[in-house]
Design an enzyme around this catalytic site. Structure first.
Site, PDB file in Angstrom:
ATOM      1  N   MET A   1       0.827  -1.210   0.000  1.00  0.00           N
ATOM      2  CA  MET A   1       0.000   0.000   0.000  1.00  0.00           C
ATOM      3  C   MET A   1       0.863   1.263   0.000  1.00  0.00           C
ATOM      4  O   MET A   1       0.467   2.291   0.550  1.00  0.00           O
ATOM      5  CB  MET A   1      -0.928  -0.021   1.220  1.00  0.00           C
ATOM      6  CG  MET A   1      -1.822  -1.234   1.307  1.00  0.00           C
ATOM      7  SD  MET A   1      -3.024  -1.330  -0.034  1.00  0.00           S
ATOM      8  CE  MET A   1      -4.149  -0.027   0.430  1.00  0.00           C
ATOM      9  N   CYS A  83       5.835  -7.908  -0.205  1.00  0.00           N
ATOM     10  CA  CYS A  83       5.688  -6.976  -1.320  1.00  0.00           C
ATOM     11  C   CYS A  83       6.495  -7.445  -2.529  1.00  0.00           C
ATOM     12  O   CYS A  83       7.697  -7.710  -2.409  1.00  0.00           O
ATOM     13  CB  CYS A  83       6.145  -5.583  -0.895  1.00  0.00           C
ATOM     14  SG  CYS A  83       5.951  -4.350  -2.205  1.00  0.00           S
ATOM     15  N   GLY A 217      -6.599  -4.800   2.394  1.00  0.00           N
ATOM     16  CA  GLY A 217      -5.858  -3.668   1.870  1.00  0.00           C
ATOM     17  C   GLY A 217      -6.659  -2.837   0.901  1.00  0.00           C
ATOM     18  O   GLY A 217      -7.364  -1.912   1.285  1.00  0.00           O
TER      19      GLY A 217
END
Length: 316
Positions: A1, A83, A217
Site C-alpha cells: 500500500m 511486497c 488492503g
C-alpha cells in the site's frame, strides 16, 4: 500500500473504525537509519492502534529502525516479507526474502531484542518455483523460533519473474485452505489472512474457521465504508451504533482545517476519501466535486461540504 496508507488515509480510516489495527506504508530501514528520513515516522495520536511496517534485510539496521519506531510511539513493528514490487526486490526487501527464511529469522530476532513492542511478519505463501506446502511451514517455524508470535499471510504466491506487482495481486491463485492449515499446524501463532477479501461477511467466515485475524488492503481503500464502517460492531463486539458516512465527513473537517492551516493542500487528504460513498446515491457527484476542486488554490472544508451537499441532494 505504498503511496496509499499515509497519515491522512489512516486518520480518515480511523473515523470509520476505532478498533481496526492500521498499518503505515512500508518504510525502508535504510531510509530511516542511513537516510535520516525520520519524517516518515510521523503520525497522529488519533491513529492508534497503528503499526509501523518496515522493509529491509540487514538485521542491525532493522533493529535500529524498529527501536526508532518504538520511540515514536507505534503499537507494533511489522516486517514486510510480501511486497513483490521491482524496487523492493532490487533492495532485497519484501517477497524475495521468502527465499531466505534464516535471514528473516535473524532480522526478527534483532528487532525483538532491540525494543519492547511486538514484532510481526507479513509474508506470502511462497515465491516463483517454491512449493508452498513445503516452504511456508519451514518459514513459519524459523520466525517462530526467533520469537515472532503474530504473522499475516497473503494467500498467494508472488511470481517475481514474469508478473508485474499489480498482476501479483490478482493472477496467482488464492489458497485460503493452506493458511488455515498453517493455523492448525502452528496453534500458538496468531495467524491472520490477507488477499482477495473484500467485505465483513468474508472476514467473519475466516474467523469462524479459526483464524485470529484478517487483513484487508485495497478493498478497504476503494470502498472503506463497506469494510470498516460496521467493523467495530460485527468484528470487535462494540454495542454502540456505527457512524454514518455523513458523520465521518464531519469528523474529518477539523483535521482538514489543521492540515491546511499548517500549509497542506486539501487534495492530500480528500484523495483518500473519494470512495466513501461507493454504491450510494450521489457517489459520482461526490468524487467529481472533490477530484475537480481539491487542487484549486484556496480549496478548503467548504469544498468538502459542497460535495456532501451533492450526496444529500441525490439521496433526497
Amino acid at each position: 500500500m505504498m503511496d496509499w496508507t499515509d497519515r491522512h488515509c489512516r486518520t480518515f480510516h480511523r473515523q470509520l473504525s476505532r478498533r481496526a489495527l492500521l498499518y503505515t506504508e512500508m518504510v525502508t530501514a535504510p531510509a530511516l537509519v542511513r537516510g535520516g528520513a525520520t519524517h516518515l515516522l510521523d503520525f497522529g495520536s488519533q491513529e492508534h492502534p497503528v503499526a509501523l511496517q518496515l522493509g529491509g534485510s540487514e538485521p542491525g539496521e532493522l533493529a535500529r529502525a524498529a527501536r526508532m519506531g518504538a520511540d515514536h510511539g507505534y503499537d507494533e513493528i511489522n516486517l514486510n516479507v510480501g511486497c513483490p514490487s521491482d524496487r523492493v526486490q532490487s533492495g532485497r526487501f519484501g517477497a524475495v526474502l521468502m527465499r531466505e527464511p534464516e535471514l528473516v529469522a535473524e532480522c526478527c530476532a534483532g528487532m525483538i531484542a532491540a525494543q519492547p513492542l511486538p514484532v510481526t511478519v507479513k509474508c506470502r505463501i511462497g515465491v516463483d518455483d517454491q512449493r508452498p506446502d513445503d516452504v511456508l511451514p519451514d518459514f513459519l517455524s524459523k520466525i517462530r523460533a526467533a520469537g515472532v508470535r503474530r504473522v499475516t499471510i497473503h494467500a498467494r504466491m508472488a511470481w517475481l519473474q514474469g508478473l508485474s506487482p499489480k498482476e501479483n495481486r490478482d493472477v496467482p491463485p488464492l489458497d485460503y485452505d493452506l493458511v488455515h492449515r498453517m493455523k492448525a499446524e502452528f496453534p500458538d501463532l496468531h495467524v491472520s489472512i490477507n488477499g482477495g477479501i473484500t467485505d465483513l461477511d468474508q472476514v467473519e467466515t475466516h474467523l469462524a474457521r479459526g483464524l485470529d485475524g484478517v487483513m484487508i488492503g485495497r478493498a478497504a481503500y476503494h470502498d472503506p465504508a463497506m469494510v470498516l464502517l460496521e467493523a467495530d460492531q460485527r468484528i470487535f463486539g462494540e454495542t454502540g451504533p456505527a457512524p454514518t458516512r455523513e458523520e465521518v465527513v464531519h469528523a474529518m473537517l477539523p483535521y482538514i482545517d489543521r492540515h491546511i492551516a499548517a500549509g497542506g493542500k486539501l487534495g492530500q487528504v480528500t484523495r483518500h476519501m473519494l470512495g466513501l460513498f461507493t454504491g450510494q446515491p450521489g457517489a459520482r457527484r461526490w468524487r467529481r466535486v472533490l477530484s475537480e476542486g481539491a487542487s484549486r488554490p484556496g480549496a478548503d472544508r467548504e469544498l468538502v461540504l459542497e460535495a456532501l451537499g451533492e450526496v444529500t441532494r441525490a439521496a433526497a
